[in-house]
Design an enzyme around this catalytic site. Structure first.
Site, mmCIF file in Angstrom:
data_model
loop_
_atom_site.group_PDB
_atom_site.id
_atom_site.type_symbol
_atom_site.label_atom_id
_atom_site.label_comp_id
_atom_site.label_asym_id
_atom_site.label_seq_id
_atom_site.Cartn_x
_atom_site.Cartn_y
_atom_site.Cartn_z
ATOM 1 N N ARG B 63 -3.303 13.553 -37.254
ATOM 2 C CA ARG B 63 -2.668 12.662 -38.069
ATOM 3 C C ARG B 63 -3.304 12.416 -39.395
ATOM 4 O O ARG B 63 -3.064 12.235 -40.484
ATOM 5 C CB ARG B 63 -2.207 11.333 -37.298
ATOM 6 C CG ARG B 63 -3.239 10.558 -37.009
ATOM 7 C CD ARG B 63 -2.844 9.624 -35.465
ATOM 8 N NE ARG B 63 -2.976 10.519 -34.529
ATOM 9 C CZ ARG B 63 -2.041 11.173 -33.791
ATOM 10 N NH1 ARG B 63 -0.595 10.599 -34.018
ATOM 11 N NH2 ARG B 63 -2.075 12.045 -32.866
ATOM 12 N N THR B 64 -4.849 12.053 -39.234
ATOM 13 C CA THR B 64 -5.383 11.495 -40.337
ATOM 14 C C THR B 64 -5.462 12.805 -41.495
ATOM 15 O O THR B 64 -5.317 12.494 -42.429
ATOM 16 C CB THR B 64 -6.969 11.135 -40.049
ATOM 17 O OG1 THR B 64 -6.685 10.263 -39.080
ATOM 18 C CG2 THR B 64 -7.923 10.538 -41.147
ATOM 19 N N LYS B 92 -23.038 28.527 -40.276
ATOM 20 C CA LYS B 92 -24.208 29.631 -40.910
ATOM 21 C C LYS B 92 -25.559 28.590 -41.082
ATOM 22 O O LYS B 92 -26.698 29.277 -41.308
ATOM 23 C CB LYS B 92 -23.746 30.085 -41.945
ATOM 24 C CG LYS B 92 -22.570 30.890 -42.161
ATOM 25 C CD LYS B 92 -22.353 31.242 -43.538
ATOM 26 C CE LYS B 92 -21.061 32.202 -43.657
ATOM 27 N NZ LYS B 92 -20.506 32.229 -45.124
ATOM 28 N N ARG B 113 -14.189 14.146 -42.417
ATOM 29 C CA ARG B 113 -14.415 13.650 -41.023
ATOM 30 C C ARG B 113 -15.416 14.474 -40.257
ATOM 31 O O ARG B 113 -15.491 15.719 -40.567
ATOM 32 C CB ARG B 113 -13.238 13.603 -40.127
ATOM 33 C CG ARG B 113 -13.483 13.304 -38.534
ATOM 34 C CD ARG B 113 -12.312 13.334 -37.835
ATOM 35 N NE ARG B 113 -11.425 12.033 -38.134
ATOM 36 C CZ ARG B 113 -10.400 11.802 -37.383
ATOM 37 N NH1 ARG B 113 -9.967 12.309 -36.552
ATOM 38 N NH2 ARG B 113 -9.743 10.609 -37.616
ATOM 39 N N HIS B 141 -14.000 4.025 -39.669
ATOM 40 C CA HIS B 141 -12.631 4.781 -40.227
ATOM 41 C C HIS B 141 -11.948 3.853 -41.091
ATOM 42 O O HIS B 141 -10.877 3.261 -40.461
ATOM 43 C CB HIS B 141 -11.931 5.140 -38.517
ATOM 44 C CG HIS B 141 -10.962 5.942 -38.830
ATOM 45 N ND1 HIS B 141 -10.461 6.409 -40.240
ATOM 46 C CD2 HIS B 141 -10.094 6.664 -37.789
ATOM 47 C CE1 HIS B 141 -9.409 7.445 -40.088
ATOM 48 N NE2 HIS B 141 -9.232 7.577 -38.537
#
Lengths: 139, 321
Positions: B63-64, B92, B113, B141
């Site tokens: 959702r975010t 990498k 995120r 958040h």
């Protein structure tokens, strides 16, 4: 035990007993090539027992690191065998590159070349807060 | 032509890592702007024309991520990025700081995120554009908090003088941490923290934010004990991904289940919030109760993200020109 007077250098006095080695490591004093004495558990009228660090040269020293470990210790600058200056220490509001965050979820444990940053959280409780993850750091 | 270091020096972007990076006045303005966008979305559909969002999700999110991407598309901008660290150069061995600096050459704003706490601050060391923290581990958040705040404002008509209960995983619940931080700045708040002992609110919040605010709070293990007094009940999921030990997760995951029996003792105008995804902590039967506000949060979240991106990119409100 006697350690002779120094003509020129720094004397860290009234260090809490047992803390001198910690300060030695934090200041990276092992990199110096001047004479250096660490005295631990020395009798003290004021403190009962104390540690003393003597550095036989006037080298630059990080006062924030000293203030972080113990703001009550004394730093004497010695010139011509006499105390030329007493430096007042204080707890730093910010300390960089000294501590490692203990939170396993903190980015500082993963990211390369990142300098740790801690802010003074509570002067009374002597706690610091990681600038990245907000975890508390207690001595 | 400028070198990269000259560009970095000149850029000086404004980031939002934590809800505390926004003042109460700025939050009020963002809520007003989001309400305006909700009311007249057509007026905003070209506001970010030619702008690009870097949607950098080093940890899975539905959702975010979709909310940020929909927000940018609805403002007339474009989106590029990745949805897991598997598809980024970190596999990498590239540092987070390098990845972000590279991406910041291509985009106008970044939503990020990351599973590690404090990652946005580390990422911002050499970044040309604003970074919005879309969740960093169990830490913060802030855009979920903006969605929470607009939902509370809509339900209660105010953000002050409220009794707010937080229930579930309060240790790793980053949405809880951000919302507590935000609400502590308003007058006359009361808090109840409902959790098992292992999942209590972290000390830095209790000793720092809450103690400084002077707002009264209590900690309890019983939802029944406090539910009659609450204006807001913020439920959270016990997050499997935050546990190092599966057995601890299994033991704690179903500690609290909000159902109609428990709601029988709650106020008629209680607002029930949840950052979603939900597992078992709110029974499905509650969804039809008028007190359920958690899908409203989803709806509001996109508009708050539109408002925040406009602000950080310095885009004018077309209705105020």
């Amino acid at each position: 035990m006697d350690v002779s007077k120094i003509e020129e250098g720094l004397v860290l006095d009234h260090i809490k007993a047992g803390m001198a080695l910690k300060i030695y490591e934090s200041l990276k004093l092992d990199l110096l090539d001047c004479p250096l004495a660490i005295l631990t558990n020395v009798d003290s009228k004021l403190m009962g027992k104390k540690d003393i660090l003597k550095i036989g040269a006037l080298v630059p020293i990080d006062l924030a690191v000293l203030g972080f470990w113990d703001e009550h210790m004394t730093l004497n600058i010695i010139r011509d065998g006499e105390v030329a200056e007493k430096v007042q220490l204080e707890k730093p509001s910010e300390i960089r590159g000294l501590l490692e965050c203990k939170n396993p979820r903190c980015i500082t444990g993963q990211e390369r070349a990142i300098e740790s940053i801690f802010y003074l959280a509570d002067r009374e409780k002597d706690t610091y807060r990681c600038a990245y993850c907000d975890s508390m750091w207690e001595k | 032509m400028m070198t990269q270091n000259e560009m970095l020096e000149k850029a000086n972007p404004r980031h939002v890592f934590d809800i505390g990076d926004l003042s109460v006045e700025e939050i009020d303005d963002l809520i007003s702007l989001a309400e305006s966008i909700m009311e007249k979305p057509d007026a905003y559909e070209e506001v970010a024309k030619g702008k690009k969002l870097g949607s950098l999700f080093f940890e899975p999110s539905t959702r975010t991520r979709l909310s940020f991407e929909a927000a940018m598309l609805d403002l007339g901008g474009n989106v590029l990025g990745f949805a897991s660290s598997d598809s980024s150069s970190t596999t990498k061995g590239e540092s987070l700081s390098d990845t972000i600096q590279v991406v910041s050459n291509y985009v106008d704003i970044i939503a990020m995120r990351h599973p590690k706490e404090g990652a946005p601050l580390a990422a911002a060391r050499r970044c040309l554009v604003p970074i919005i923290n879309a969740g960093d581990g169990g830490h913060n958040h802030p855009t979920q908090t903006l969605a929470d705040l607009i939902t509370i404002k809509e339900r209660k008509g105010r953000l002050d003088k409220l009794t707010v209960g937080f229930c579930g995983d309060l240790t790793f619940g980053r949405t809880v941490h951000s919302l507590v931080n935000a609400l502590c700045r308003y007058e006359g708040m009361n808090f109840a923290f409902i959790s098992p002992p292992e999942l209590r609110l972290p000390d830095y919040l209790k000793e720092g934010v809450l103690a400084r605010s002077g707002h009264p709070y209590m900690e309890t293990g019983s939802i029944e004990e406090v539910i009659p007094s609450l204006d807001i009940l913020y439920m959270t999921r016990v997050q499997k991904e935050r546990f190092f030990n599966e057995a601890d997760y299994v033991r704690l995951r179903d500690t609290y289940i909000l159902d109609l029996d428990k709601l029988h003792f709650a106020k008629r105008d209680l607002a029930i919030l949840h950052p979603l995804p939900r597992v078992n902590e709110i029974a499905v039967e509650v969804d039809d109760d008028p007190r359920a506000a958690y899908f409203d949060q989803v709806h509001h979240g996109k508009f708050m993200r539109m408002a925040l991106m406009m602000k950080l990119m310095g885009l004018e409100d077309p209705l105020k020109k």
